[in-house]
Design an enzyme around this catalytic site. Structure first.
Site, PDB file in Angstrom:
ATOM      1  N   TYR A   5       0.806  -1.230   0.000  1.00  0.00           N
ATOM      2  CA  TYR A   5       0.000   0.000   0.000  1.00  0.00           C
ATOM      3  C   TYR A   5       0.831   1.269   0.000  1.00  0.00           C
ATOM      4  O   TYR A   5       1.753   1.433   0.798  1.00  0.00           O
ATOM      5  CB  TYR A   5      -0.929   0.028   1.223  1.00  0.00           C
ATOM      6  CG  TYR A   5      -2.151   0.911   1.000  1.00  0.00           C
ATOM      7  CD1 TYR A   5      -3.311   0.384   0.454  1.00  0.00           C
ATOM      8  CD2 TYR A   5      -2.128   2.261   1.308  1.00  0.00           C
ATOM      9  CE1 TYR A   5      -4.434   1.182   0.221  1.00  0.00           C
ATOM     10  CE2 TYR A   5      -3.249   3.067   1.081  1.00  0.00           C
ATOM     11  CZ  TYR A   5      -4.400   2.514   0.542  1.00  0.00           C
ATOM     12  OH  TYR A   5      -5.507   3.303   0.313  1.00  0.00           O
ATOM     13  N   GLY A  34       2.659   4.590   0.524  1.00  0.00           N
ATOM     14  CA  GLY A  34       4.017   4.946   0.919  1.00  0.00           C
ATOM     15  C   GLY A  34       4.849   3.771   1.414  1.00  0.00           C
ATOM     16  O   GLY A  34       6.077   3.862   1.496  1.00  0.00           O
ATOM     17  N   SER A  55      -0.031  14.396   6.577  1.00  0.00           N
ATOM     18  CA  SER A  55      -0.830  13.613   5.635  1.00  0.00           C
ATOM     19  C   SER A  55      -2.323  13.803   5.937  1.00  0.00           C
ATOM     20  O   SER A  55      -2.723  13.816   7.098  1.00  0.00           O
ATOM     21  CB  SER A  55      -0.489  12.124   5.761  1.00  0.00           C
ATOM     22  OG  SER A  55       0.859  11.922   5.446  1.00  0.00           O
ATOM     23  N   ALA A  56      -3.125  13.921   4.868  1.00  0.00           N
ATOM     24  CA  ALA A  56      -4.578  14.012   4.989  1.00  0.00           C
ATOM     25  C   ALA A  56      -5.038  15.251   5.774  1.00  0.00           C
ATOM     26  O   ALA A  56      -6.003  15.203   6.523  1.00  0.00           O
ATOM     27  CB  ALA A  56      -5.152  12.724   5.611  1.00  0.00           C
ATOM     28  N   GLY A 114      -5.325  18.232   3.902  1.00  0.00           N
ATOM     29  CA  GLY A 114      -5.795  19.169   2.879  1.00  0.00           C
ATOM     30  C   GLY A 114      -4.707  19.748   1.986  1.00  0.00           C
ATOM     31  O   GLY A 114      -4.935  20.766   1.332  1.00  0.00           O
TER      32      GLY A 114
HETATM   33  O1  SAT Z   1       0.755   6.412   1.892  1.00  0.00           O
HETATM   34  S1  SAT Z   1       1.456   7.648   1.528  1.00  0.00           S
HETATM   35  O2  SAT Z   1       2.624   7.819   2.360  1.00  0.00           O
HETATM   36  O3  SAT Z   1       1.907   7.569   0.150  1.00  0.00           O
HETATM   37  C1  SAT Z   1       0.421   8.979   1.663  1.00  0.00           C
HETATM   38  C2  SAT Z   1       0.529   9.753   2.913  1.00  0.00           C
HETATM   39  O4  SAT Z   1       0.547   9.219   4.010  1.00  0.00           O
HETATM   40  O5  SAT Z   1       0.607  10.985   2.796  1.00  0.00           O
HETATM   41 MN    MN Z   2       2.100  13.297   2.329  1.00  0.00          MN
END
Ligand code: SAT
Ligand code: MN
Length: 594
Positions: A211, A213, A262-263, A265
């Site tokens: 999945y 990252g 992350s997440a 916005g």
């Molecule tokens: O899963 S990722 O690292 O690509 C997305 C994120 O956490 O910002």
């Molecule tokens: Mn990110």
């Protein structure tokens, strides 16, 4: 691949890795549409990809329910000494970690193909770009890497006989016995997942997850954890930041980067449709920013990626129309719900379908009592498809940065926006940024944590040394340094209602920042920094109750005093690696709060 690889070190590493993982065969990827289509066909035939009637050349994937986000608990920065990786990273000594992982890698690609993906992070040939090579046994990863990075022959050509590359090994960790039927999303159980970085060798080893990252190693692993370590050694910056260009009605351009966890916005802000009349916004990147000091002494930034791996839930015509247009075709969707007419759906997209199939592949209705899409469901979309992609987004020289924004998601305490008094104060704001956690990581959601520069999960070395690196960059930039701000779009009233409308309206705050850069007064001093005074924010056309505005911009001394012990604890974990210039900032804040 038809092309001959002349790079001895690269071919040696590929052979050595193949000897360890023992795949059925080795395939070199050369990029391009034919290869993408061939890989996608494999995934369709295997039943892993679901074609979407409503979106040309687009496919839905459902991950294993245990493999839905980054696994920070299983992510390691393996430096020879523990202190070099610091208290924010998990650490196992390199020898010990490699021994454990070699045991897992041993024969782990049995019954599968091993793909070798040469990729460039950044426009090939840019002085800021870097080349990586990912070895993987996941065709899903190959397709995603095609979108997220620049894959193929040109990269091999650029590498020549002895060019520098960052080796990235990835396996889903699910060998197939002869005749064994494959799972739609093969992966390994949590205790066999490892996302490991060996920064002293520029080396990445990932095992057990397919999945995001965890598996697309060009993203967080290379572009942030390994790159941040390289950046310190080489005197540049690798940051978890979006990049955008804002053009004022008089044609003046401002380049803004913003670091949010992350997440929170970043993708929405990067593709903003300004609510303020006459201003134009163009997107350069939505997640990662690499910066070097250019010949003119200013910071030049590139987006090392070539696609968006965006959070789907919450993305709608209202919140991000440009993202909705970006994902119309040629996209990969992961863990979204599927509608009866062959489209994807997610919470917050708009009216729910009367029935559909949820991200686990089960029949679903809006009355089911659980979401149809996973909260960390994603779209993978080519950046070039974004209607507001900046014409210069692939300029190898990068764009000159004027403004850094830091921030996070906080229901209270942090005002809508404040400006740093100077560089050291700005570094202090970045270093103490706090945010409520989201579904982007596999652990508790909604817990407040300090997330310095939104880099807590991504800094590839001791965070105390990273703070010092920021200070050093400021010393080198001098009066050409970008100005620094702290924003919080997520402040709530005591009754729990959002105080700020967000989305396109955030342009009002960005406009204020640009005016500050252009030398307009328009700010009042507070103990925590400069905030817009009455009338300084352009609110034309927005109906915002005056009380809400006051609350949004208010700096509550008592609430800020209550923050101090937590900031002290936060700094204390880095011991004497915290720069004296930052503890001096904390002393000054304490004094100003009285
Ligand atoms: O899963 S990722 O690292 O690509 C997305 C994120 O956490 O910002
Ligand atoms: Mn990110």
């Amino acid at each position: 691949m038809a092309m001959k690889v002349k790079h001895a070190e690269l071919t040696r590493w590929v052979r050595e890795t193949a000897d360890m993982v023992r795949p059925e065969r080795v395939c070199w990827c050369e990029g391009g549409k034919v290869e993408y289509d061939t890989m996608m066909k494999k995934l369709l035939d295997a039943g892993s990809a679901i074609p979407l009637a409503k979106r040309p050349n687009s496919f839905l994937f459902r991950s294993d329910p245990s493999d839905v986000a980054r696994v920070e608990d299983r992510t390691y920065v393996s430096t020879p000494l523990r202190v070099e990786s610091g208290p924010t990273n998990n650490w196992i000594a390199p020898d010990e970690l490699k021994t454990a992982m070699r045991a897992l890698y041993n024969g782990c690609m049995a019954g599968r193909a091993m793909y070798v993906i040469p990729f460039s992070m950044g426009p090939i040939g840019s002085p800021i770009a870097k080349i990586g090579v990912e070895i993987t046994d996941s065709p899903y990863v190959v397709c995603n890497m095609h979108i997220m990075t620049r894959v193929g022959k040109d990269v091999i050509r650029a590498l020549g006989k002895d060019g520098e590359f960052i080796p990235c090994v990835h396996s889903i960790g699910a060998p197939l016995a002869p005749g064994q039927k494959d799972a739609p999303w093969p992966c390994a159980p949590i205790e066999k997942k490892y996302i490991s970085h060996f920064p002293d060798e520029n080396l990445i080893w990932s095992h057990g997850s397919g999945y995001g990252g965890n598996a697309l190693l060009g993203k967080k692993c290379l572009s942030l954890r390994i790159a941040s370590h390289m950046a310190r050694r080489e005197g540049w910056m690798a940051e978890h930041m979006l990049i955008l260009r804002l053009t004022a009605p008089d044609g003046r351009r401002f380049h803004i980067t913003a670091a949010f966890p992350s997440a929170c916005g970043k993708t929405n802000l990067a593709m903003l449709q300004p609510a303020v009349r006459g201003w134009k916004c163009e997107c350069i990147g939505d997640d990662i920013c690499w910066m070097k000091i250019g010949p003119d002494g200013r910071l030049r930034a590139i987006n090392p990626e070539s696609g968006f791996f965006g959070v789907a839930p919450g993305t709608s015509r209202q919140s991000n129309p440009m993202a909705m247009d970006t994902v119309k075709e040629n996209c990969i969707f992961t863990n979204c719900a599927l509608t009866d007419d062959g489209d994807v759906w997610w919470e917050g997209m708009g009216p729910a379908p009367a029935r559909g199939i949820d991200w686990k592949g089960k029949d679903w209705t809006p009355q089911a009592g659980h979401p149809g899409a996973h909260p960390n469901a994603r779209f993978t979309a080519p950046a070039a498809q974004c209607p507001v992609i900046c014409p210069d987004w692939q300029d190898p020289a990068g764009v000159p940065i004027d403004i850094f924004v830091f921030g996070g998601r906080r229901a209270s305490v942090a005002p809508l926006v404040h400006e740093a008094r100077n560089w050291d104060h700005g570094v202090f704001l970045g270093a103490t940024a706090a945010s409520e956690t989201t579904a982007a990581n596999l652990s508790a959601v909604g817990v407040l944590r300090r997330d310095p520069f939104a880099m807590k999960p991504f800094c590839g070395y001791n965070m105390g040394d990273y703070f010092q690196h920021w200070l050093n960059m400021g010393d080198r930039l001098g009066d050409r340094a970008p100005r620094m701000f702290y924003a919080n779009w997520f402040r709530k009233s005591r009754e729990g209602k959002w105080l700020w409308p967000g989305f396109g309206e955030n342009s009002r705050v960005l406009k204020w920042m640009c005016e500050r850069v252009a030398g307009k007064p328009g700010a009042v001093e507070t103990p925590i920094g400069l905030v817009p005074g009455e009338g300084d924010l352009d609110l034309a056309g927005l109906t915002l109750p005056p009380d809400d505005l006051r609350e949004l911009l208010c700096v509550d001394r008592q609430a800020w005093k209550a923050e101090i012990p937590d900031i002290e604890r936060h700094f204390a974990q880095f011991g004497d690696r915290v720069p004296k210039r930052l503890t001096a900032q904390l002393d000054e804040l304490r004094r100003r709060l009285g």
